[in-house]
Design an enzyme around this catalytic site. Structure first.
Site, PDB file in Angstrom:
ATOM      1  CG  ASP A 152       1.250   4.429 -13.915  1.00  0.00           C
ATOM      2  OD1 ASP A 152       0.118   4.210 -14.354  1.00  0.00           O
ATOM      3  OD2 ASP A 152       1.971   3.552 -13.413  1.00  0.00           O
ATOM      4  CG  ASP A 197      -3.919   2.228 -16.460  1.00  0.00           C
ATOM      5  OD1 ASP A 197      -3.416   2.979 -15.604  1.00  0.00           O
ATOM      6  OD2 ASP A 197      -3.260   1.378 -17.073  1.00  0.00           O
TER       7      ASP A 197
END
Length: 490
Positions: free
Chosen positions: A172, A370
């Site tokens: 992440d 992201d």
């Protein structure tokens, strides 16, 4: 010299024929979408045997050339798609898509909430711990797999502790704190591997409250001079437990020592089978920061395949990469911001103000890259302009009803391939990144429904998601503040 009407007709016909053959295939203006291949991949997603995949992945040998926490050269580990690791319980691809989009919405809400707190001027001293009792008899060990912050579509296998316990970690770029599911655990969520047992590790070491790692947490509490952490998200998910240092192993022998991680005992949220999360953000507690990485890169393979790629630390940006400036937000160091200045469709730059992509003085706005968000989000006005221009170039395609957050969809079941307008990102250095058609016109079922994979957001924060990144190596040159995009470098 007189020219007969038949000759004029011939030249007009020839010109029209040549134009019709060349214009749609101009590589700068259009891209080819292989409809048949895309539909087949939706069917293949249900042929992956997760038990066989798990057996295979547990036997894989990743490698690491660095055994020092001060050097990160040639550090590499395998990336797996969520479907390859877990399989799927969904009955068809449409329900799988809807579940992904639901997770994605939770992810975006979480990121926006994180930024909103910064914009509102809420700092670490203003954040209060949740009313969770840190009682030994009540602790439990489920660590949110990444879906707590969104989709968590990509996993890597690492070893925690010594001797190393092999587990799957969600990767992440939108978070910093590394965490793993820990025993003792009264109400753990199911994971693919046994719960990590701190008592079985010789390198497990709790952090005291005066350590820099503890002070770097947004929310912490001191209990008997032991640092307790909490990470909570905008979708209601959270994890609470001991903040410790542990060794993390990549492969059979080499390890990075004394990495600060959360050993979670009370957790709540959206869970999948991974045991924890590896934070790749830009903050002090992220894994790249803790190993002093000057760079890292990843390539996200197709989420519906069982193929693998790599996450690499210390590797150089490929020479053919399209680079853009990596911008930092002085109010929030976790996110990786991109100096995007514009978008184009079919080679035509959209009439959008560059200010729509800038970070404001109070830390609001900007565009982040992201790994956990699936669908690229753009401010509503920007999205509408992009969508309308794309629709103009796809009038030859049969449209159909929207699906979930997608409002622009097509019925392509009768076609093997189609030509669609090229969508490109433009950066402040004048460079352009044209996207493959499969990265912005995606199947949402196995019946030939394809949708334009962008979505509007009411937030000022824009996000380049992993659908647009698939098949491209994304390099983060932290030393030189550059982000590189290298198509087909997986």
């Amino acid at each position: 010299m007189a020219i007969s009407s038949s000759s004029i007709f011939f030249f007009v016909l020839l010109f029209t024929t040549v134009l019709s053959r060349t214009t749609p295939y101009d590589a700068t203006r259009t891209k080819t979408l292989d409809v048949s291949s895309s539909i087949q991949k939706t069917l293949n997603a249900f042929s992956v045997e997760s038990s066989q995949a798990l057996k295979s992945f547990k036997q894989e040998e990743n490698h690491i050339s660095s055994s020092s926490s001060s050097s990160s050269s040639l550090l590499s580990l395998q990336l797996h798609s969520r479907v390859a690791v877990r399989g799927t319980s969904h009955k068809d691809y449409n329900s799988l898509t809807l579940a992904r989009l639901q997770r994605d919405s939770a992810r975006v809400k979480s990121l926006q909430t994180r930024l909103d707190l910064v914009v509102q001027g809420i700092g670490k001293s203003d954040l209060k711990p949740m009313e969770t009792e840190f009682q030994a008899e009540e602790i439990e060990g489920p660590i949110i797999s990444g879906t707590s912050q969104g989709s968590g579509e990509y996993f890597s296998r690492v070893g925690i502790g010594h001797p190393p316990s092999q587990v799957y970690m969600v990767l992440d770029t939108g978070s910093d704190v590394n965490w793993v599911q820990c025993a003792p655990c009264a109400d753990c969520y199911q994971q693919a591997d046994p719960i990590f047992e701190p008592a079985s590790s010789s390198t497990f070491s709790p952090l005291t409250c005066e350590t820099q790692q503890c002070k770097s947490l947004d929310v912490s509490e001191c209990r008997n001079d032991t640092c307790l952490y909490e990470v909570s998200y905008g979708d209601g998910s959270y994890t609470v437990g001991d903040f410790v240092t542990e060794s993390i192993t990549f492969g059979g022998s080499s390890s990075v020592e004394k990495v600060a991680i959360g050993c979670g005992h009370n957790n709540e949220g959206l869970f999948v089978g991974a045991a924890g999360l590896l934070g790749l953000g830009g903050g002090a507690l992220s894994f790249p920061s803790q190993i002093n990485a000057s760079s890292f890169s990843y390539c996200l393979v197709d989420r519906d395949s069982d193929s693998t790629s790599t996450l690499e630390f210390g590797s150089a940006t490929p020479p053919n990469a399209v680079t853009a400036s990596l911008v930092r937000n002085s109010k929030l160091d976790t996110f990786y911001y991109l100096d995007l200045t514009g978008l184009s469709v079919a080679g035509n730059l959209l009439s959008v103000s560059p200010s729509a992509f800038k970070i404001s003085d109070n830390g609001d706005g900007g565009v982040i890259v992201d790994s956990g968000t699936a669908v690229t989000r753009l401010q509503t006005d920007v999205y509408n302009t992009l969508r309308d221009e794309f629709v103009k170039g796809t009038r030859h395609l049969p449209s159909t009803n929207g699906v979930a957050l997608f409002d622009t969809c097509y019925d392509l079941k009768s076609m093997k391939s189609v030509e669609v307008p090229t969508v490109s990102f433009h950066f402040s250095n004048g460079k352009e990144l044209p996207l493959p058609a499969k990265n912005y016109l995606i199947p949402v079922d196995s019946s030939g429904t394809f949708c334009f994979a962008f979505a509007p957001t009411s937030s000022s924060l824009s996000i380049i998601g992993n659908v647009q990144q698939q098949g491209t190596r994304v390099s983060f040159d932290l030393a030189n503040s550059l982000i590189g995009f290298s198509p087909n470098q997986c």
